[in-house]
Design a protein around this motif. Structure first.
Motif, PDB file in Angstrom:
ATOM      1  N   UNK A  25      48.406  38.746  43.826  1.00 25.08           N
ATOM      2  CA  UNK A  25      47.907  39.191  42.325  1.00 25.08           C
ATOM      3  C   UNK A  25      48.542  38.094  41.458  1.00 25.08           C
ATOM      4  N   UNK A  26      47.784  38.308  40.316  1.00 22.47           N
ATOM      5  CA  UNK A  26      47.991  37.233  39.321  1.00 22.47           C
ATOM      6  C   UNK A  26      49.306  37.702  38.426  1.00 22.47           C
ATOM      7  N   UNK A  27      50.460  37.013  38.708  1.00 25.42           N
ATOM      8  CA  UNK A  27      51.822  37.225  38.060  1.00 25.42           C
ATOM      9  C   UNK A  27      51.830  36.945  36.736  1.00 25.42           C
ATOM     10  N   UNK A  28      51.900  37.754  35.715  1.00 22.95           N
ATOM     11  CA  UNK A  28      52.036  37.410  34.360  1.00 22.95           C
ATOM     12  C   UNK A  28      53.349  38.019  33.869  1.00 22.95           C
ATOM     13  N   UNK A  29      53.926  37.237  32.875  1.00 22.91           N
ATOM     14  CA  UNK A  29      54.963  37.584  32.250  1.00 22.91           C
ATOM     15  C   UNK A  29      55.001  38.223  30.927  1.00 22.91           C
TER      16      UNK A  29
ATOM     17  N   UNK B 170      29.822  42.340  36.541  1.00 20.87           N
ATOM     18  CA  UNK B 170      30.408  43.464  35.774  1.00 20.87           C
ATOM     19  C   UNK B 170      31.686  43.979  36.612  1.00 20.87           C
ATOM     20  N   UNK B 171      31.395  44.275  38.030  1.00 27.08           N
ATOM     21  CA  UNK B 171      32.362  44.813  38.678  1.00 27.08           C
ATOM     22  C   UNK B 171      33.396  43.947  39.213  1.00 27.08           C
ATOM     23  N   UNK B 172      33.598  42.574  38.695  1.00 28.88           N
ATOM     24  CA  UNK B 172      34.629  41.691  39.138  1.00 28.88           C
ATOM     25  C   UNK B 172      35.900  42.158  38.890  1.00 28.88           C
ATOM     26  N   UNK B 173      36.683  42.109  39.602  1.00 30.04           N
ATOM     27  CA  UNK B 173      38.170  42.753  38.910  1.00 30.04           C
ATOM     28  C   UNK B 173      39.339  41.825  39.315  1.00 30.04           C
ATOM     29  N   UNK B 174      40.466  41.992  38.739  1.00 31.66           N
ATOM     30  CA  UNK B 174      41.548  41.093  39.390  1.00 31.66           C
ATOM     31  C   UNK B 174      42.846  41.809  39.360  1.00 31.66           C
ATOM     32  N   UNK B 175      43.594  41.696  40.234  1.00 33.67           N
ATOM     33  CA  UNK B 175      44.911  42.438  40.670  1.00 33.67           C
ATOM     34  C   UNK B 175      45.771  41.856  39.784  1.00 33.67           C
ATOM     35  N   UNK B 176      46.564  42.108  38.872  1.00 33.10           N
ATOM     36  CA  UNK B 176      47.622  41.675  38.044  1.00 33.10           C
ATOM     37  C   UNK B 176      48.907  42.373  38.331  1.00 33.10           C
TER      38      UNK B 176
END
Lengths: 124, 264
Positions: free
Chosen positions: B100-104, B12-18
């Protein structure tokens, strides 16, 4: 094939399976598939939706649910802005990008997948 | 029943920096906007966590595009909002993690043939509830969801939307119980995705024919008899091959009650 009555409670007329015409040109990547698996689907009206004269169809198993929704809308001559909902097991509305094959494998019975359609959310 | 509570909590606590960046084509201002950084729960969906980011970019784009539906891509690959965020990351970055995961971020040229429209959060809720119902049909013939009240359904959704573990699990535990004299579910709600994102869903029992519990290794030889080397990834980890499917389903399913697994 397909001229025996399905042995469930359906009110089907003696409808032969017929291929849903694939008029649309395929532009997206699916064309690489070599084994064209077809599955039988049975489309049943529910709620206020008009009944389809032909209920049993054979479709390409790799087609997504959204494609079936568009097909039924066209067949029933619904306006483009009218909504149509498809349900499996009279329980859940699969995502429009879910392919028929996945649903058939998990929820098909007696060699076919039964889909209920309606014009408003039936089993919200 | 799910009782390895620490595992549930970890997941549940899993997070991603974006890191969100505005697509250059959509930029109308002479000034470059700063990228927008945020930590998001892996278990959530993009439309639930992008309101602030959208406001950040709105003043840099044209008036017309501001009314368009926003969409995201990673490396040119449009991201489906109806998949959980952590699963999307595993699918496209699992083999080569980069943070971090870089998104457009896009406000024009919506890829109609790839993405579903998401005009508001009600659509996300409808999609979510429908997926939970589907999972319950597989596990308990739909009996748990159909005997729950509307407020229980709401509590599941609000627990997920507001990142409230206890609120969510107070209801979800009922969906994770085994029924009758059976130790385990009827079938395991499981979707396996190839690296092109093609989803395959089959009827999978948590038991072998002899009644013993089925483990990942046995599932793999059942589904991919010709590929002895395949591995499965979910929540950023490779699943050990001796993991029982029933345990996996109870503890590592996404909030929609499905296991979303990448083939690698």
């Amino acid at each position: 094939m397909g001229d025996e009555k399905p042995d469930d409670i359906s009110q089907t007329e003696t409808s032969n399976s017929e291929n849903v015409k694939e008029n649309e040109q395929k532009e997206n990547g699916e064309s690489g598939k070599t084994d064209k698996v077809k599955v039988d689907i049975l489309l049943k009206a529910t709620g206020n939706a008009p009944i389809m004269k032909k209920k049993k169809w054979t479709v390409d198993a790799e087609k997504p649910i959204g494609w079936i929704i568009e097909f039924v809308k066209k067949y029933l001559k619904l306006e483009p802005e009218e909504k149509l909902f498809l349900y499996v097991n009279q329980t859940f509305a699969p995502s429009p990008d879910q392919v028929i094959r996945n649903l058939y494998e998990c929820f098909g019975s007696d060699g076919k997948l039964v889909l209920h359609y309606c014009k408003s959310q039936a089993w919200g | 029943m799910a009782n390895d509570r620490e595992v549930l909590r970890e997941i549940w606590d899993g997070k991603l920096p974006i890191c969100f960046q505005l697509h250059q084509e959509d930029l109308m201002d002479i000034q470059q906007p700063d990228p927008f950084y945020v930590m998001v729960p892996r278990l959530s969906y993009f439309p639930l966590v992008t309101d602030k980011m959208k406001r950040h970019f709105l003043r840099y784009i044209s008036q017309e595009s501001a009314d368009n539906e926003m969409w995201l891509d990673y490396n040119g690959q449009p991201l489906k909002w109806h998949y959980p965020i952590g699963f999307l990351y595993d699918l496209y970055c699992g083999h080569d993690p980069q943070l971090p995961w870089t998104l457009t971020v896009h406000f024009t040229k919506f890829p109609e043939n790839i993405l579903l429209h998401c005009p508001n959060k009600d659509i996300v809720e409808a999609h979510y509830m429908s997926t939970v119902k589907e999972a319950d049909v597989l596990k308990h013939r739909g009996q748990v969801m159909s005997t729950m009240q509307k407020k229980d359904h709401n509590q599941l959704w609000l627990g997920l939307q507001n990142d409230k573990f206890d609120q969510f699990w107070a209801i979800n535990r009922r969906l994770m119980e085994s029924h009758g004299d059976n130790e385990g579910f009827k079938y395991i709600p499981l979707r396996i995705y190839s690296d092109e994102g093609i989803c395959s869903q089959r009827l999978i029992s948590p038991k072998n024919n002899d009644g013993s519990r089925k483990v990942i290794q046995q599932l793999l030889s059942e589904l991919y008899p010709n590929k002895p080397d395949v591995k499965l990834r979910t929540h950023g980890i490779l699943i050990p091959s001796d993991t029982p499917l029933q345990w996996l389903s109870e503890h590592m399913s996404y909030p929609d009650n499905f296991l979303h697994i990448c083939l690698c």
